[in-house]
Design a protein around this motif. Structure first.
Motif, PDB file in Angstrom:
ATOM      1  N   UNK A  82       0.835  -1.206   0.000  1.00 23.57           N
ATOM      2  CA  UNK A  82       0.000   0.000   0.000  1.00 23.57           C
ATOM      3  C   UNK A  82       0.867   1.253   0.000  1.00 23.57           C
ATOM      4  N   UNK A  83       1.926   1.247   0.813  1.00 23.55           N
ATOM      5  CA  UNK A  83       2.808   2.414   0.897  1.00 23.55           C
ATOM      6  C   UNK A  83       3.450   2.698  -0.457  1.00 23.55           C
ATOM      7  N   UNK A  84       3.989   1.686  -1.085  1.00 26.21           N
ATOM      8  CA  UNK A  84       4.676   1.894  -2.359  1.00 26.21           C
ATOM      9  C   UNK A  84       3.695   2.363  -3.437  1.00 26.21           C
ATOM     10  N   UNK A  85       2.504   1.783  -3.457  1.00 25.16           N
ATOM     11  CA  UNK A  85       1.521   2.193  -4.456  1.00 25.16           C
ATOM     12  C   UNK A  85       1.140   3.665  -4.276  1.00 25.16           C
ATOM     13  N   UNK A  86       0.934   4.085  -3.046  1.00 19.84           N
ATOM     14  CA  UNK A  86       0.542   5.470  -2.789  1.00 19.84           C
ATOM     15  C   UNK A  86       1.671   6.435  -3.115  1.00 19.84           C
TER      16      UNK A  86
END
Length: 768
Positions: A666-670
């Protein structure tokens, strides 16, 4: 608001805790350089460094700066900083640095050249005006230093040439005074050493910390000297901005920030560690980009607290001896002002007398009463102009017998010195009473007891969240948003876990009753408080290793001492503390441990859901997200120094490559989406999207600009029992792709489909 040209490069920061080798857990400029490729791949735009100026040897945090004119040699010196900056630039990254204008470290005078010179020469020192010294406290203008176990220790001081030695501390001797007995020599100095229990201190401190002496940044000479190195970093392009530690402690925060903006230039990124009350807005006259994000932390975390649990959890806290009330907060503020901060209160009252000529024995009581009715850290910002009058009115209404001395105080507020000293005292009183007392006593739902929090407000509604986010997008689009900092009392995932208890208040209440019978705590309030924190960090395996056991003991000791009910830092009750430690071991080694493990397994999917939800919102809601070191994976940190433990970056690099862990996914996608659509996140508006159907209240969704939609599920314990039913979310026009899962949606989407793989969704429009 004073116009500020927003630096386009600042999109997301990654906070690093810098430490020299002497701290026992080194993390230097070279160490930061070694993880640049990882941070670039993760998707942040800037490294956000804790203080890097020369601090006390072995400092584990850097806020005890001893020489503001030099970069810490322990961290790598100016050469190391320059090398890190260049290496970061080559990867498209920048630097932001934490600076500490309010105070410097003086615990070991021999390491602070400015303080050493003042102690040696007194008012003749070139630095005598740099510190906020109470020269009028002693008839002979000596600086009172509360460093002795007792006043009798003066006779046992060791004279070594031109210095006094007191353990590992040194104090300089004035020229020509080194003959005679230790007491005779002491009495010739420009300072007077006294017992630390006296409560008297001869200089303004950081709150009540005598090892941190305040600087007079209102003096242009002090500002210039203490910011010369910072100015060099900015002018040479080594850093893109600064974070300002504790501006409310300064005599004139507004004036300071205006001078800083002039020094830094219009493009520098500047954020302030300003703790805002829920009904307090950051003053738009300030030439800054915003706060460090405690306001956003409260709002985002509060969204996942179920208000339905309020009644049961408050009843449980009341049964344990705690009841929330404004009266308690005022009582704690009064105690902090008169006891912990009695020296500062006395100085403020002397300033009132000097300004008005009115000597009244009830002045301390009047000032204290006034402080208990100020509900912000300080109220002399222009936007809060009416707050002081309201506080005076409330104080007079509550204590009519103090109307006369409060009139004197009101008259004194028209004069700069008493006005500033009362405001500075107000912030210290608030911090000591609320953060360091109330937040360690209230066992209702401890995840609410956070810096900037208001535990009596049980969570945050979607309506409040959306409105505050829309205002932030319009007025402070590049303020920071944070979930964990070096000062949070619990890390973000620990708070998310504990917050889930609001969804199962009946179950929690029954378990606590069983545990109290199986393993009675030293007192019910302490047990209720610590059980929640234990649940917050309890491992899925149920196996408590030696390190976690030690961490829990250290934390338990801090809790009971900060609470200041049965023991304290100043007067520890050995018998009570021993009973707490015995109880902690009994919990870990007994049947309650099995209960904690079973509860964790029962709620694990829900605690992870909330952790992912708040993380995605923090990364995508209006503002610049700050990722605290290591929190791209699950983390289990408690209050400092626990939350400053070393981070295993090698493991995180491997997890990032695999992209199997839900949080880093989730962090990398955001972060990738922020990098690809910078204008959307830096200047796009925030639009609430409203779900429809049976479980609409379990969805929080919003649009950013015209091309990003964010959605998160909440209160999932109930959902696991009854399902989503007919709940849907109507997406804006277009085709939308989930950045984490690749799923595509358009039009009206069933919540069950939107959250089919993850409990969150980050959608980007792909057809325009």
């Amino acid at each position: 608001m004073i116009p500020v040209n927003q630096p386009a490069a600042v999109l997301a920061t990654y906070r690093l805790q810098m430490r020299g080798p002497a701290s026992g857990a080194s993390f230097t400029f070279a160490d930061a350089e070694s993880i640049l490729d990882y941070l670039a791949a993760l998707g942040v735009s800037h490294l956000y460094l804790s203080p890097i100026l020369t601090a006390a040897p072995g400092s584990s945090h850097g806020y005890d700066v001893t020489d503001p004119t030099t970069v810490s040699a322990e961290l790598g010196g100016p050469e190391g900083l320059a090398h890190l900056a260049a290496a970061a630039r080559s990867r498209g990254l920048g630097l932001i640095v934490d600076i500490v204008p309010n105070h410097v470290g003086v615990e070991f005078p021999q390491h602070n050249p400015w303080w050493w010179d003042v102690l040696r020469l007194g008012r003749e020192s070139a630095y005598s005006t740099f510190f906020d010294i109470d020269w009028d406290l002693e008839p002979d203008a000596r600086i009172v230093l509360p460093v002795l176990g007792s006043d009798d220790d003066i006779d046992h001081l060791e004279v070594d040439g031109e210095v006094f030695r007191l353990g590992d501390k040194e104090f300089p001797l004035a020229p020509g005074t080194a003959t005679g007995t230790p007491r005779e020599i002491h009495d010739r100095q420009h300072y007077r050493l006294t017992g630390w229990r006296t409560g008297t201190c001869g200089y303004r401190r950081f709150f009540s910390v005598t090892s941190l002496a305040a600087l007079r940044q209102e003096d242009p000479a002090v500002f210039a000297a203490s910011h010369r190195e910072v100015a060099r970093w900015l002018s040479e392009g080594l850093v893109d901005g600064v974070r300002i530690d504790h501006p409310d402690g300064l005599t004139d925060p507004v004036g300071y920030l205006q001078r800083l903006r002039e020094l830094a230039g219009p493009d520098a990124y500047i954020v302030v560690e300003k703790i805002l009350a829920p009904d307090e807005a950051l003053d738009q006259c300030l030439p800054v980009n915003g706060t460090t994000g405690y306001d956003a932390l409260r709002e985002i975390g509060g969204l996942f607290v179920d208000p339905a649990g309020s009644g049961t959890l408050r009843e449980l806290a009341a049964a344990a001896g705690f009841a929330q009330s404004p009266t308690l907060a005022r009582e704690l503020k009064a105690a902090a002002a008169n006891d912990t901060l009695g020296s500062e209160l006395a100085r403020a009252c002397r300033a009132v007398v000097t300004a008005t000529g009115a000597r009244r024995p009830d002045l301390p009581e009047a000032v204290t009463a006034l402080l208990t009715h100020i509900d912000v850290y300080r109220c002399d910002y222009p936007a809060l102009a009416a707050s002081m009058a309201t506080a005076i009115a409330d104080a007079v209404a509550a204590r009519p017998e103090l109307a006369a001395p409060l009139t004197v105080v009101a008259a004194a507020l028209e004069h700069p010195e008493p006005a500033a000293r009362i405001q500075q005292l107000c912030g210290a009183v608030t911090a000591k009473a609320i953060e360091d007392r109330l937040f360690y006593r209230d066992p209702t739902l401890v995840s609410l007891n956070e810096v900037g929090g208001e535990p009596h407000r049980f969570g945050v509604s979607a309506a409040e969240f959306h409105h505050r986010a829309a205002v932030r997008a319009a007025r402070w689009p590049t303020t920071m948003t944070a979930l964990t900092t070096h000062d949070t009392k619990r890390g973000e995932d620990v708070r998310a876990r504990i917050g889930v208890l609001s969804q199962v208040p009946g179950l929690w209440s029954r378990l606590v009753a069983d545990w109290q019978a199986l393993c009675p705590p030293p007192d019910a309030g302490t047990g209720l408080f610590l059980w929640q924190n234990m649940f917050g960090v309890w491992p899925m395996s149920g196996q408590i290793d030696r390190a976690l056991r030690e961490r829990l003991h250290t934390y338990a000791e801090k809790v009971v001492r900060e609470a200041h009910l049965r023991t304290s830092w100043i007067d520890p009750d050995d018998d009570f503390e021993k009973s707490v430690h015995t109880w902690v071991d009994a919990v870990i080694d007994g049947p309650v441990a099995t209960g904690l493990t079973e509860l964790l397994h029962a709620l694990a999917v829900h605690t992870e859901s909330d952790a992912l939800g708040q993380k995605l919102l923090a990364l995508t809601a209006p503002g610049i997200p700050d990722i605290y070191q290591g929190t791209e994976l699950w983390e289990d940190s408690l209050v400092d120094p626990d939350n400053r433990r070393p981070v295993d970056f090698a493991a995180r690099r491997d997890v990032l490559e695999a992209l199997a862990h839900p949080k880093i996914r989730v962090v990398r996608a955001a972060l990738r989406l922020r990098r690809e659509r910078p204008d959307t996140f830096r200047s796009g508006d925030h639009t609430a999207l409203l779900a429809e159907g049976d479980r609409a209240e379990h969805v929080v969704a919003f649009g950013r600009g015209a091309d990003v939609v964010v959605a998160a599920s909440r209160w999932t314990v109930e959902l696991s029992e009854i399902g989503w039913g007919s709940t849907t979310l109507i997406l804006p026009a277009g085709v939308w792709r989930d950045c984490s899962t690749g799923a595509r949606h358009r039009g009206t989407v069933a919540a069950a489909a939107l959250f089919g793989e993850l409990p969150v969704a980050l959608l980007e429009r792909t057809d325009a």
